[in-house]
Write a protein that holds these residues in place. Sequence first.
Motif, PDB file in Angstrom:
ATOM      1  N   ASN A 192       0.811  -1.164   0.120  1.00 54.76           N
ATOM      2  CA  ASN A 192      -0.054  -0.058   0.114  1.00 54.76           C
ATOM      3  C   ASN A 192       0.910   1.214  -0.042  1.00 54.76           C
ATOM      4  N   ALA A 193       2.051   1.418  -0.434  1.00 53.14           N
ATOM      5  CA  ALA A 193       3.073   2.433  -0.674  1.00 53.14           C
ATOM      6  C   ALA A 193       3.723   2.317  -1.868  1.00 53.14           C
ATOM      7  N   ALA A 194       3.141   2.252  -2.946  1.00 52.43           N
ATOM      8  CA  ALA A 194       3.863   1.933  -4.221  1.00 52.43           C
ATOM      9  C   ALA A 194       5.000   3.073  -4.550  1.00 52.43           C
ATOM     10  N   TYR A 195       4.930   4.122  -3.879  1.00 50.22           N
ATOM     11  CA  TYR A 195       6.123   5.148  -4.174  1.00 50.22           C
ATOM     12  C   TYR A 195       7.461   4.550  -3.792  1.00 50.22           C
ATOM     13  N   ARG A 196       7.258   3.802  -2.764  1.00 53.66           N
ATOM     14  CA  ARG A 196       8.863   3.268  -2.394  1.00 53.66           C
ATOM     15  C   ARG A 196       9.526   2.408  -3.376  1.00 53.66           C
ATOM     16  N   TRP A 197       8.747   2.035  -4.576  1.00 54.21           N
ATOM     17  CA  TRP A 197       9.350   1.718  -5.671  1.00 54.21           C
ATOM     18  C   TRP A 197      10.500   2.539  -6.376  1.00 54.21           C
ATOM     19  N   LEU A 198      10.080   3.718  -6.227  1.00 52.81           N
ATOM     20  CA  LEU A 198      10.760   4.781  -6.984  1.00 52.81           C
ATOM     21  C   LEU A 198      12.269   4.918  -6.613  1.00 52.81           C
ATOM     22  N   PRO A 199      13.010   4.556  -5.601  1.00 51.56           N
ATOM     23  CA  PRO A 199      14.331   4.608  -5.434  1.00 51.56           C
ATOM     24  C   PRO A 199      14.864   3.638  -6.291  1.00 51.56           C
ATOM     25  N   PHE A 200      14.407   2.511  -6.510  1.00 47.54           N
ATOM     26  CA  PHE A 200      15.051   1.493  -7.451  1.00 47.54           C
ATOM     27  C   PHE A 200      15.303   2.176  -8.840  1.00 47.54           C
ATOM     28  N   LEU A 201      14.233   2.954  -9.182  1.00 51.24           N
ATOM     29  CA  LEU A 201      14.094   3.654 -10.579  1.00 51.24           C
ATOM     30  C   LEU A 201      15.359   4.592 -10.682  1.00 51.24           C
ATOM     31  N   TYR A 202      15.549   5.354  -9.417  1.00 48.19           N
ATOM     32  CA  TYR A 202      16.640   6.483  -9.453  1.00 48.19           C
ATOM     33  C   TYR A 202      17.889   5.723  -9.437  1.00 48.19           C
ATOM     34  N   GLN A 203      18.175   4.510  -8.747  1.00 52.28           N
ATOM     35  CA  GLN A 203      19.022   3.735  -8.706  1.00 52.28           C
ATOM     36  C   GLN A 203      19.661   3.311  -9.998  1.00 52.28           C
ATOM     37  N   HIS A 204      18.705   3.194 -10.829  1.00 51.50           N
ATOM     38  CA  HIS A 204      18.873   2.634 -12.374  1.00 51.50           C
ATOM     39  C   HIS A 204      18.781   3.703 -13.143  1.00 51.50           C
ATOM     40  N   GLY A 205      19.008   4.924 -12.909  1.00 52.88           N
ATOM     41  CA  GLY A 205      19.242   6.290 -13.472  1.00 52.88           C
ATOM     42  C   GLY A 205      17.976   6.632 -14.201  1.00 52.88           C
ATOM     43  N   GLY A 206      16.716   6.378 -13.589  1.00 53.50           N
ATOM     44  CA  GLY A 206      15.553   6.842 -14.185  1.00 53.50           C
ATOM     45  C   GLY A 206      14.886   7.769 -13.342  1.00 53.50           C
ATOM     46  N   THR A 207      13.629   8.284 -13.930  1.00 51.50           N
ATOM     47  CA  THR A 207      12.811   9.019 -13.206  1.00 51.50           C
ATOM     48  C   THR A 207      11.426   8.866 -13.578  1.00 51.50           C
ATOM     49  N   LEU A 208      10.572   9.177 -12.732  1.00 50.46           N
ATOM     50  CA  LEU A 208       9.123   9.032 -13.246  1.00 50.46           C
ATOM     51  C   LEU A 208       8.495  10.184 -13.932  1.00 50.46           C
ATOM     52  N   LEU A 209       9.183  11.319 -13.744  1.00 47.88           N
ATOM     53  CA  LEU A 209       8.700  12.671 -14.286  1.00 47.88           C
ATOM     54  C   LEU A 209       9.844  13.253 -14.999  1.00 47.88           C
ATOM     55  N   ASN A 210       9.535  14.336 -15.814  1.00 47.57           N
ATOM     56  CA  ASN A 210      10.783  14.869 -16.295  1.00 47.57           C
ATOM     57  C   ASN A 210      11.380  15.951 -15.460  1.00 47.57           C
ATOM     58  N   ALA A 211      12.460  16.725 -15.782  1.00 46.77           N
ATOM     59  CA  ALA A 211      12.997  17.720 -14.786  1.00 46.77           C
ATOM     60  C   ALA A 211      12.005  18.715 -14.017  1.00 46.77           C
ATOM     61  N   ASP A 212      11.002  19.309 -15.111  1.00 43.93           N
ATOM     62  CA  ASP A 212      10.276  20.091 -14.381  1.00 43.93           C
ATOM     63  C   ASP A 212       8.812  19.616 -14.079  1.00 43.93           C
ATOM     64  N   LEU A 213       8.733  18.396 -14.025  1.00 45.07           N
ATOM     65  CA  LEU A 213       7.401  17.513 -13.425  1.00 45.07           C
ATOM     66  C   LEU A 213       6.568  17.730 -14.313  1.00 45.07           C
ATOM     67  N   THR A 214       6.553  18.006 -15.665  1.00 49.08           N
ATOM     68  CA  THR A 214       5.326  18.318 -16.455  1.00 49.08           C
ATOM     69  C   THR A 214       4.892  17.069 -17.480  1.00 49.08           C
ATOM     70  N   ARG A 215       6.131  16.102 -17.483  1.00 51.90           N
ATOM     71  CA  ARG A 215       5.786  14.869 -18.352  1.00 51.90           C
ATOM     72  C   ARG A 215       6.309  13.873 -17.740  1.00 51.90           C
ATOM     73  N   ALA A 216       5.264  12.681 -18.021  1.00 52.14           N
ATOM     74  CA  ALA A 216       5.749  11.321 -17.450  1.00 52.14           C
ATOM     75  C   ALA A 216       6.817  10.539 -18.474  1.00 52.14           C
ATOM     76  N   VAL A 217       7.882  10.057 -17.899  1.00 51.88           N
ATOM     77  CA  VAL A 217       9.034   9.661 -18.762  1.00 51.88           C
ATOM     78  C   VAL A 217       9.344   8.279 -18.349  1.00 51.88           C
ATOM     79  N   LEU A 218       8.389   7.358 -17.883  1.00 46.34           N
ATOM     80  CA  LEU A 218       9.064   6.036 -17.336  1.00 46.34           C
ATOM     81  C   LEU A 218       9.135   5.068 -18.505  1.00 46.34           C
ATOM     82  N   ALA A 219       8.375   5.309 -19.864  1.00 42.35           N
ATOM     83  CA  ALA A 219       8.460   4.009 -20.921  1.00 42.35           C
ATOM     84  C   ALA A 219       9.907   4.247 -21.607  1.00 42.35           C
TER      85      ALA A 219
END
Lengths: 430, 297
Positions: free
Chosen positions: A205-232
């Motif tokens: 029930n806390a899916a956001y805790r997945w995000l650190p793995f994404l950052y460890q792998h060099g990714g982000t969920l949103l672009n730099a100014d938080l206006t676009r989703a860039v997971l794919a």
Amino acid sequence: MTGRIDLTTDIGTLGRRTLLGAAAATALTRPTRAQAKTQLTMTVWGAQAEQDAFNAIIAKYQAAHPDVAIKLEVFGNGMQLYQQVDTRLAGRQAPDIFRVQYQQIGRYASARAVADMSKFIDKDYGSAFGPAFWNAVSYKGRPYAIPHHTDTFALYYNRDMLAKIGVEAPSSLEKSWSWEEFIRIARAMKEKGGAPYGFAMSWQNAAYRWLPFLYQHGGTLLNADLTRAVLANQAGVGTIGWTQSWFKEGLVPPSTSIKSSEQPQALFANGTIGLLLAGDWQIPFLNGNMTKWGWGVTYMPRDVAMASDLGGNCLTVSRDAKNPEIAADVVKFFCNEENMRDFVVNAQFLPVRKALMAEKLPYKLRPDAMQVFVEQSATIPDHLVSTVTMPNFSKINAVLTDQFDLAFTSGQDPAATAKAIDEQTQALLA
Amino acid sequence: MGTMAARWAKRRHKLVPYVFIAPNVVLFTAFSFLPLLYAVYISFFDWSLIGDAEWLGVGNYTRLMRDPLFWRALVNTLLYALATVPTGMAIGLALALALNRKLPGRTFIRSIYFLPVVVSAVATGTIAAWLFNDNYGVINSILVRLGGSRVAWLSTPQWALPSIAIATLWVRSGFNMVVYLAALQSIPRIYYEAARIDGASATRQFLHVTLPLLGPATFLLLVLDIIHSFQVFDLIYVMTGGGPGFSTTMVVQYIYKSAFVTSEMGYASAMGVALYVLILAFTIVQWRASRQKENVL
């Protein structure tokens, strides 16, 4: 709507006046009856150690301010608190003060459901706090809460099982295990360590805790100014694939996906798993319940970067507070240096004031383990903080919850998962 | 004077029933009927509960029609109703028949079956979640001891709904049993005596005397159980949270999520209204079917 709400308030006040006579009349600020106490309600959730720490500081405030009485209301978890507080806000009956996660404060601030704290603090008050935390409580340049503490994730290990497979835990952040090493050790835990499963991640029930793995792998969920989703992209799909492989390979119990109600700390304490990715607040539980094995804490695994989760809470004053100045004073009292130190030391959290962040604190339980969390907290990426504190992050989190659970339990393809998250997140950003 | 007193007595006679139903009417109006009307009202808004409401017209309803998750939740709810209603009624009837005879400790056994009905659904859900737990659940321990292998009851899409259906049967069968027991005890013994004199076997007595006379109870249970299955929430909230994936997401689950997780109170209300209309339609159809059957009989 306002008419209905005012009517409710009036009826409530009249009822109390009739019933309680002089005491309630004082609440109507009649100077002749100024002796009666100001009643405040403070709503929180938390384990016993946290409740004790809250009560100790309340007692201290009341001793210094005999004209104020603070009633502490405790809920089982944050979700229950938000449900209650939101409903009471709709009825204009919210508690004066409540506890909020950094991930949720933006939602209340953007709806003007909580007080603008800048009215109650000096101009440079915020500079004493870690900038990431002060930014987390700010919306359009104004603070709507005061940071109270933080917490983060690290890796708990079963000391006996780790010794059995002949591995030593990393002794510094720089030596933290790579993703490959981590998976190799998790396999060994399962094959030779005596645990039915290698590890589990505490993200129920806390899916956001997945995000650190994404950052460890060099990714982000949103672009730099938080206006676009860039997971794919390669990093996003790769991270989903990696976390999905834990389930596919049977390294984690199938019951530890995102929507499950499983308690991974219980699985760690009873030897079902040999490693546990979880927050510092699990220390009191493990200290009391993991009796068969020894345990220690080391750093989160890393890939091209190091990263960990932004946890912790702030305290805020609701728009329904009848005495916002006094409520804000209580919040400031909780977040002053001395009381923040007491709270984090007794309830096993990390401080958010710069002066305390630099200090080696005398933690009540396992100061060795807490030191790892203190060091790990330096790896929380700023961009992650900006992402999870967006006003509508709770909606994005619901998208992550649905899609990750489909990937982990129903074999949904990582690329399809990333695409679905991007599409649905983009719709929320529009 | 005399006529006035008589008129007052007559009026009082008419008023008494209203006085008796008044507490229920007041409570129903305050806590069910008015909130229901308010839900219809807010279903036309985009409202986060804590912020200002924005008029959407029928926007929430058009979104509902196009939302695949709503339809998935509806299909799940129908599957759940199909899996639990007939089976629960059959088990309830079997238990009622078994416990309608003189047995030692009959009242105690009846109480055991009825216990889950009176216990809070969150408590029964927690117990069921422990029973079905993959890692330390009693059911898996028994399976392993019998030489079988562990089943990931609540963590795999194919087993989660059956697990919840089994837990529901455990809870609902006791209720069905009590209603059937009451109905069985109201069947006059002379019907059975007459059937026996005519040479009817036990099976024929059951098929031609017991079952038809249980008709009203069966109808009542059918309506109540279908409504209950359409409104299932707490058991699933505790056991699976609607997962794995969407395999146990029911309509009420989705309503709750929209209202309190993603703060879309207007959309949640629109779904609530849709569910209300659906349950009402089901009940009317069943009521008509039952009336026609009674007329035929």
